[in-house]
Design a protein around this motif. Structure first.
Motif, mmCIF file in Angstrom:
data_model
loop_
_atom_site.group_PDB
_atom_site.id
_atom_site.type_symbol
_atom_site.label_atom_id
_atom_site.label_comp_id
_atom_site.label_asym_id
_atom_site.label_seq_id
_atom_site.Cartn_x
_atom_site.Cartn_y
_atom_site.Cartn_z
ATOM 1 N N MET A 131 22.386 -103.421 18.417
ATOM 2 C CA MET A 131 21.020 -103.551 18.058
ATOM 3 C C MET A 131 21.111 -102.271 16.957
ATOM 4 O O MET A 131 21.665 -101.535 16.979
ATOM 5 N N GLN A 132 20.207 -102.881 15.922
ATOM 6 C CA GLN A 132 20.591 -102.392 14.512
ATOM 7 C C GLN A 132 19.140 -101.458 14.599
ATOM 8 O O GLN A 132 17.974 -102.179 14.677
ATOM 9 N N LEU A 133 19.041 -100.227 14.191
ATOM 10 C CA LEU A 133 18.247 -99.165 14.197
ATOM 11 C C LEU A 133 17.789 -98.613 12.742
ATOM 12 O O LEU A 133 18.934 -98.627 12.030
ATOM 13 N N LEU A 134 16.768 -98.554 12.098
ATOM 14 C CA LEU A 134 16.565 -97.893 10.876
ATOM 15 C C LEU A 134 15.838 -96.576 11.262
ATOM 16 O O LEU A 134 15.147 -96.429 11.750
ATOM 17 N N LEU A 135 16.558 -95.426 10.700
ATOM 18 C CA LEU A 135 16.008 -94.012 10.687
ATOM 19 C C LEU A 135 15.694 -93.721 9.381
ATOM 20 O O LEU A 135 16.499 -93.639 8.430
ATOM 21 N N VAL A 136 14.420 -93.402 9.350
ATOM 22 C CA VAL A 136 13.677 -92.745 8.003
ATOM 23 C C VAL A 136 13.533 -91.211 7.975
ATOM 24 O O VAL A 136 12.526 -91.018 8.764
ATOM 25 N N GLU A 137 14.226 -90.272 7.380
ATOM 26 C CA GLU A 137 14.093 -88.874 7.574
ATOM 27 C C GLU A 137 14.640 -88.216 6.457
ATOM 28 O O GLU A 137 15.857 -88.596 5.913
ATOM 29 N N ASP A 138 13.971 -87.489 5.664
ATOM 30 C CA ASP A 138 14.547 -86.671 4.526
ATOM 31 C C ASP A 138 15.116 -85.584 5.000
ATOM 32 O O ASP A 138 15.766 -84.961 4.059
ATOM 33 N N ASP A 139 15.104 -84.966 5.964
ATOM 34 C CA ASP A 139 15.858 -83.808 6.617
ATOM 35 C C ASP A 139 17.233 -84.293 6.865
ATOM 36 O O ASP A 139 17.330 -84.987 8.053
ATOM 37 N N ALA A 140 18.111 -83.868 6.126
ATOM 38 C CA ALA A 140 19.529 -84.283 6.360
ATOM 39 C C ALA A 140 20.195 -83.967 7.761
ATOM 40 O O ALA A 140 20.852 -84.702 8.247
ATOM 41 N N VAL A 141 19.842 -82.720 7.928
ATOM 42 C CA VAL A 141 20.544 -82.042 9.396
ATOM 43 C C VAL A 141 19.837 -82.850 10.391
ATOM 44 O O VAL A 141 20.530 -83.017 11.486
ATOM 45 N N LEU A 142 18.429 -83.000 10.499
ATOM 46 C CA LEU A 142 17.809 -83.577 11.508
ATOM 47 C C LEU A 142 18.283 -85.070 11.776
ATOM 48 O O LEU A 142 18.423 -85.580 12.795
ATOM 49 N N ALA A 143 18.243 -85.576 10.457
ATOM 50 C CA ALA A 143 18.642 -87.216 10.537
ATOM 51 C C ALA A 143 19.975 -87.493 11.282
ATOM 52 O O ALA A 143 20.388 -88.228 11.854
ATOM 53 N N ASP A 144 21.097 -86.615 10.560
ATOM 54 C CA ASP A 144 22.396 -86.614 11.283
ATOM 55 C C ASP A 144 22.433 -86.344 12.786
ATOM 56 O O ASP A 144 22.985 -87.180 13.414
ATOM 57 N N GLY A 145 21.712 -85.463 13.500
ATOM 58 C CA GLY A 145 21.572 -85.382 14.714
ATOM 59 C C GLY A 145 20.962 -86.466 15.439
ATOM 60 O O GLY A 145 21.590 -86.716 16.555
ATOM 61 N N ILE A 146 19.896 -87.015 14.724
ATOM 62 C CA ILE A 146 19.224 -88.093 15.490
ATOM 63 C C ILE A 146 20.279 -89.399 15.592
ATOM 64 O O ILE A 146 20.605 -89.991 16.407
ATOM 65 N N ALA A 147 20.884 -89.426 14.318
ATOM 66 C CA ALA A 147 21.663 -90.855 14.113
ATOM 67 C C ALA A 147 22.722 -90.739 15.232
ATOM 68 O O ALA A 147 23.221 -91.610 15.811
ATOM 69 N N ARG A 148 23.579 -89.489 15.302
ATOM 70 C CA ARG A 148 24.628 -89.334 16.113
ATOM 71 C C ARG A 148 24.226 -89.615 17.795
ATOM 72 O O ARG A 148 24.937 -90.125 18.705
ATOM 73 N N ASN A 149 23.100 -88.984 18.224
ATOM 74 C CA ASN A 149 22.547 -89.121 19.421
ATOM 75 C C ASN A 149 22.141 -90.758 19.826
ATOM 76 O O ASN A 149 22.580 -91.290 20.782
ATOM 77 N N LEU A 150 21.802 -91.370 18.659
ATOM 78 C CA LEU A 150 21.385 -92.624 19.076
ATOM 79 C C LEU A 150 22.627 -93.453 18.936
ATOM 80 O O LEU A 150 22.756 -94.773 19.825
ATOM 81 N N SER A 151 23.743 -93.388 18.189
ATOM 82 C CA SER A 151 24.952 -94.002 18.153
ATOM 83 C C SER A 151 25.622 -93.767 19.366
ATOM 84 O O SER A 151 26.119 -94.897 19.901
ATOM 85 N N ALA A 152 25.492 -92.563 20.142
ATOM 86 C CA ALA A 152 26.078 -92.311 21.175
ATOM 87 C C ALA A 152 25.613 -93.289 22.294
ATOM 88 O O ALA A 152 26.477 -93.575 23.516
ATOM 89 N N GLN A 153 24.365 -93.893 22.030
ATOM 90 C CA GLN A 153 23.856 -94.828 23.199
ATOM 91 C C GLN A 153 24.185 -96.386 22.969
ATOM 92 O O GLN A 153 23.569 -97.055 23.621
ATOM 93 N N GLY A 154 24.993 -96.539 21.944
ATOM 94 C CA GLY A 154 25.407 -97.797 21.396
ATOM 95 C C GLY A 154 24.600 -98.703 20.413
ATOM 96 O O GLY A 154 24.755 -99.694 19.832
ATOM 97 N N TYR A 155 23.690 -97.716 19.785
ATOM 98 C CA TYR A 155 23.054 -98.476 18.641
ATOM 99 C C TYR A 155 23.669 -98.217 17.393
ATOM 100 O O TYR A 155 24.500 -97.332 17.080
ATOM 101 N N GLU A 156 23.409 -99.322 16.457
ATOM 102 C CA GLU A 156 23.927 -99.129 14.978
ATOM 103 C C GLU A 156 22.729 -98.426 14.281
ATOM 104 O O GLU A 156 21.547 -99.023 14.255
ATOM 105 N N VAL A 157 23.247 -97.407 13.455
ATOM 106 C CA VAL A 157 21.915 -96.791 12.710
ATOM 107 C C VAL A 157 21.994 -96.567 11.242
ATOM 108 O O VAL A 157 23.064 -96.004 10.788
ATOM 109 N N ASP A 158 21.042 -97.279 10.709
ATOM 110 C CA ASP A 158 21.087 -97.153 9.180
ATOM 111 C C ASP A 158 20.176 -96.035 8.795
ATOM 112 O O ASP A 158 19.056 -96.011 9.398
ATOM 113 N N VAL A 159 20.474 -94.951 7.974
ATOM 114 C CA VAL A 159 19.658 -93.836 7.701
ATOM 115 C C VAL A 159 19.063 -93.909 6.035
ATOM 116 O O VAL A 159 20.038 -94.136 5.387
ATOM 117 N N VAL A 160 17.828 -93.824 5.916
ATOM 118 C CA VAL A 160 17.336 -93.884 4.433
ATOM 119 C C VAL A 160 16.469 -92.514 4.432
ATOM 120 O O VAL A 160 15.992 -92.058 5.506
#
Length: 221
Positions: free
Chosen positions: A1-30
């Protein structure tokens, strides 16, 4: 499942992406709304997690454009704004859920899972008459035979199909199909519609002109 994360705070975006990836999602960040809007027109996304206060187009405008295009991908909005009016506005323009910062990561993950479950029933293909549009494969056929569409013709046809039976104006079509910053004239929309009509001649569907209002795709000849 492909997710799109839109967040300009790099630290917050990295944390969210890692947690969602750990659940098996593929996460694109812009990092901004313009890139998000463009990606949502090119890619099939399972769900969107988006901060409202992003650079360029804000989160509200990205959602508004998605829904105007007939894109029903589930959206979870993130915001530091706790005002009830902001939450109501976001939901009214088409967001599916709302999470106020700061939030627990476990809650965000749970909300994303719920959105993905609810969005799973959306058809990837649309059929009306002899016309079939496969959104995932970006392929349109009439009586099983592929028809050749340019990128803009495809976008207009998909938008009309997802709004079958509804009248849409030229400006609504422009807002729905174009990435932020591009321009097209109202006359150009007429040209694209004329080309599409010629390619659907045997499809058993018609793009009708509703004078003074716009266009409507419907069953007909």
């Amino acid at each position: 499942m492909q997710l799109l994360l839109v967040e300009d705070d790099a630290v917050l975006a990295d944390g969210i992406a890692r947690n969602l990836s750990a659940q098996g999602y593929e996460v694109d960040v812009v990092r901004n709304g313009s890139d998000a809007d463009a990606m949502l027109q090119r890619r099939e996304i399972g769900a969107v997690v988006m901060d409202i206060g992003i650079p360029g187009l804000d989160g509200f405008e990205v959602v508004r454009r998605m829904r105007a295009r007939g894109n029903h991908t589930p959206v979870l909005l993130l915001t530091a704004r706790d005002a009830v009016a902001d939450r109501v506005f976001g939901l009214e323009i088409g967001a599916d859920d709302y999470l106020v910062k700061p939030f627990a990561t476990a809650e965000l993950v749970a909300r994303v899972k719920a959105l993905v479950r609810r969005g799973g029933g959306r058809d990837a293909s649309i059929e009306i008459g002899a016309l079939k549009l496969d959104a995932a494969a970006r392929r349109a056929t009439v009586h099983g035979m592929p028809i050749d569409l340019s990128a803009r013709e495809w976008a207009i046809l998909e938008y009309l199909l997802r709004n079958t039976g509804r009248v849409v104006s030229k400006q609504q079509i422009i807002d729905a199909i174009l990435p932020w910053g591009e321009e097209v004239t109202l006359n150009a929309v007429e040209v694209y519609l004329s080309r599409i009509r010629s390619k659907l001649a045997d499809a058993g569907v018609a793009i009708r002109t509703v004078r003074g209002f716009g266009y409507m795709l419907d069953i007909g000849t």
